[in-house]
Design an enzyme around this catalytic site. Structure first.
Site, PDB file in Angstrom:
ATOM      1  N   CYS A 126      93.518  74.388 -23.810  1.00  0.00           N
ATOM      2  CA  CYS A 126      94.161  73.208 -23.218  1.00  0.00           C
ATOM      3  C   CYS A 126      93.476  72.815 -21.914  1.00  0.00           C
ATOM      4  CB  CYS A 126      95.636  73.499 -22.940  1.00  0.00           C
ATOM      5  SG  CYS A 126      96.619  73.859 -24.407  1.00  0.00           S
ATOM      6  N   ARG A 183      90.678  76.394 -14.341  1.00  0.00           N
ATOM      7  CA  ARG A 183      91.151  77.739 -14.654  1.00  0.00           C
ATOM      8  C   ARG A 183      89.903  78.615 -14.658  1.00  0.00           C
ATOM      9  NH1 ARG A 183      95.305  77.914 -19.655  1.00  0.00           N
ATOM     10  NH2 ARG A 183      93.939  76.418 -20.660  1.00  0.00           N
ATOM     11  N   ARG A 229      90.976  79.162 -25.553  1.00  0.00           N
ATOM     12  CA  ARG A 229      90.867  79.588 -24.160  1.00  0.00           C
ATOM     13  C   ARG A 229      90.901  81.105 -24.035  1.00  0.00           C
ATOM     14  NH1 ARG A 229      88.882  77.475 -19.490  1.00  0.00           N
ATOM     15  NH2 ARG A 229      89.231  79.105 -17.967  1.00  0.00           N
ATOM     16  N   LYS A 235     102.789  84.822 -28.004  1.00  0.00           N
ATOM     17  CA  LYS A 235     101.429  84.284 -28.101  1.00  0.00           C
ATOM     18  C   LYS A 235     100.543  84.838 -26.995  1.00  0.00           C
ATOM     19  CE  LYS A 235      98.876  80.069 -27.002  1.00  0.00           C
ATOM     20  NZ  LYS A 235      98.296  80.616 -25.752  1.00  0.00           N
ATOM     21  N   ASN A 236     101.047  84.821 -25.760  1.00  0.00           N
ATOM     22  CA  ASN A 236     100.210  85.228 -24.633  1.00  0.00           C
ATOM     23  C   ASN A 236      99.924  86.723 -24.610  1.00  0.00           C
ATOM     24  OD1 ASN A 236      99.966  82.594 -23.758  1.00  0.00           O
ATOM     25  ND2 ASN A 236     101.660  82.725 -22.304  1.00  0.00           N
ATOM     26  N   ILE A 250      86.857  81.215 -14.576  1.00  0.00           N
ATOM     27  CA  ILE A 250      86.727  82.617 -14.965  1.00  0.00           C
ATOM     28  C   ILE A 250      86.005  83.407 -13.876  1.00  0.00           C
ATOM     29  CG2 ILE A 250      86.840  82.148 -17.437  1.00  0.00           C
ATOM     30  CD1 ILE A 250      83.779  82.423 -17.469  1.00  0.00           C
ATOM     31  N   ASP A 251      85.868  82.805 -12.692  1.00  0.00           N
ATOM     32  CA  ASP A 251      85.178  83.491 -11.596  1.00  0.00           C
ATOM     33  C   ASP A 251      85.818  84.832 -11.267  1.00  0.00           C
ATOM     34  OD1 ASP A 251      83.643  81.261 -11.544  1.00  0.00           O
ATOM     35  OD2 ASP A 251      84.328  80.511  -9.603  1.00  0.00           O
ATOM     36  N   LEU A 252      87.151  84.913 -11.312  1.00  0.00           N
ATOM     37  CA  LEU A 252      87.826  86.176 -11.001  1.00  0.00           C
ATOM     38  C   LEU A 252      87.447  87.260 -12.001  1.00  0.00           C
ATOM     39  CD1 LEU A 252      91.425  84.948 -10.104  1.00  0.00           C
ATOM     40  CD2 LEU A 252      89.770  85.949  -8.533  1.00  0.00           C
TER      41      LEU A 252
END
Length: 419
Positions: free
Chosen positions: A116, A121, A92, A22-23, A123-125
């Site tokens: 989830c 988590r 996500r 999945k990932n 998203i700044d990076l």
């Protein structure tokens, strides 16, 4: 409302095959936007996240054919249009469209991602990396606008402040067609990153170092079509291994890459789990006594955060007191109160999960609060005496292909009910 009903306490046996990761696939599908011809993926898992991604790709203009576990995508008709907020918000991994759209069009208008609720988590990076590559970021309502203002995205030297799989993949994808060279330092090392890099390289990209903490990408102008086999899902494999140890009387898990699960298997061996590792399979025996242990998650190759919840029901069978510490996602404790409903001696103290085993579980009405918590509840329901009813099961179907059929084939009394 759909729900899963389990009549537990039945020992499972037989063979179960692990599906594609999945990932990986949630990043592979958006990356195909960069190609100038048809790309075929084999081993695609039948999960709702894939269905959502296909729908988004088709809305953008791609031609998609999906049969069995083979997905064929022709991205040549993809247009630079705003991403639909409703679809993006439910997924996500939709942030992987950022890198591919920037790489192809130099701009993107997207809704902020969902998925989830596991705590921060950010998203700044991702955005910091894009800005280093010449991208301007602005917000309008629920949308985020990314643009190079007509310029070609350019290479950059990027240091990730924290290790992030998503930001590493997104930066790598965006850099594939960038002008010049991009270097990513403190990159994540997960197998799924190698899988995405392999696809891109097979399409004509120049990516080196995927799987290490320094990745170098030399931008190219064109990417051609290819055919790619998705790697096996190490999290699904770990889930079935934990299940087999908890309630099995001899279960073989096939399509497994042992090297992707070394830290997980080492902790099972510390517990006393008896299993045999074969070339591409793991046979888990019926267990006798198990010892309580401490689990602490960390970035790959450490113990995967995605496996601490599916492992928890097995830990409840062990003798003694143990602790689970998740250093990646602070809210990965939502399965604890649900397991308590089933009679588990488990609690959260100071942000850490503390359990005392062995616990005798009984069936109850419980709710899946996220994907991996849902997997934990399925395993607990199979272990428990009596009937367990799991609601909010859409989370489970997001990440576990054909889970009802696979468990039924092992002898589980499990049904998906449409209310």
């Amino acid at each position: 409302m759909r729900k899963i009903i389990i009549n537990g306490g039945k020992a499972l046996s037989g063979e179960v095959a692990v599906s594609g990761a999945k990932n990986s696939v949630v990043a592979l599908i958006p990356a195909i936007i960069l190609a100038d011809d048809i790309v075929i993926l084999d081993g695609v898992p039948a999960i709702s996240d894939v269905d959502s991604l296909i729908e988004i790709m088709e809305l953008m203009g791609a031609t998609v054919n999906y049969h069995g576990d083979t997905l064929e995508i022709d991205p040549r008709g993809v247009q630079d249009i705003p991403m639909p907020y409703g679809k993006i918000n439910s997924l996500r991994a939709s942030y992987y469209f950022y890198g591919s759209l920037l790489g192809r069009f130099g701009q993107a208008v997207v809704g902020l991602p969902g998925g989830c609720d596991l705590g921060p988590r950010p998203i700044d990076l991702h955005l910091k990396a894009f800005e280093a590559m010449g991208v301007e970021v602005s917000y309008e309502g629920e949308n985020m606008n990314l643009s190079t203002n007509g310029q070609k995205i350019h290479g950059a030297h990027i240091y990730m402040d924290t290790i992030s799989v998503g930001a590493t993949i997104n930066t790598m994808v965006a850099a594939t067609k960038a002008q010049g060279k991009t270097v990513i330092e403190n990159a994540a090392r997960e197998p799924e990153i190698i899988d995405v890099a392999t696809l891109l390289n097979n399409m004509g990209a120049h990516i080196r170092g995927a799987g290490t903490d320094i990745i170098t990408i030399q931008g190219v102008q064109k990417l051609h079509g290819t055919r790619h086999q998705v790697i096996p899902d190490r999290i699904e494999a770990g889930t079935y291994i934990a299940l087999a140890a908890a309630i099995g009387k001899g279960v073989k898990i096939t399509n497994v890459l042992y090297e992707h699960l070394e830290s997980f298997i080492a902790k099972l061996e510390e517990m006393g789990v008896r299993m045999t590792v074969e070339e591409d399979a793991i046979f888990v025996e019926k267990q006798k006594s198990l010892k309580a242990i401490t689990i602490k998650t960390s970035p790959y190759p450490g113990f995967a955060t995605d496996l601490q919840q599916p492992l928890t029901p097995l830990l409840l069978k062990a003798d003694g007191r143990g602790t689970i510490i998740d250093t990646i996602y602070e809210k990965r404790i939502n399965h604890v109160p649900e397991l308590m409903r089933m009679g588990a001696d488990i609690s959260v103290i100071g942000g850490q999960i503390v359990y005392q085993g062995p616990s005798r579980l009984t069936g109850a009405q419980v709710k899946a609060t996220d994907l991996r918590a849902g997997a934990a509840l399925v395993i607990a329901g199979l272990m428990a005496e009596g009937k367990t009813e799991i609601t909010n099961i859409e989370f489970i179907l997001r990440g576990y292909a054909s889970i009802i059929a696979k468990l039924t084939a092992l002898g589980a009394d499990i049904q998906l009910i449409e209310d």
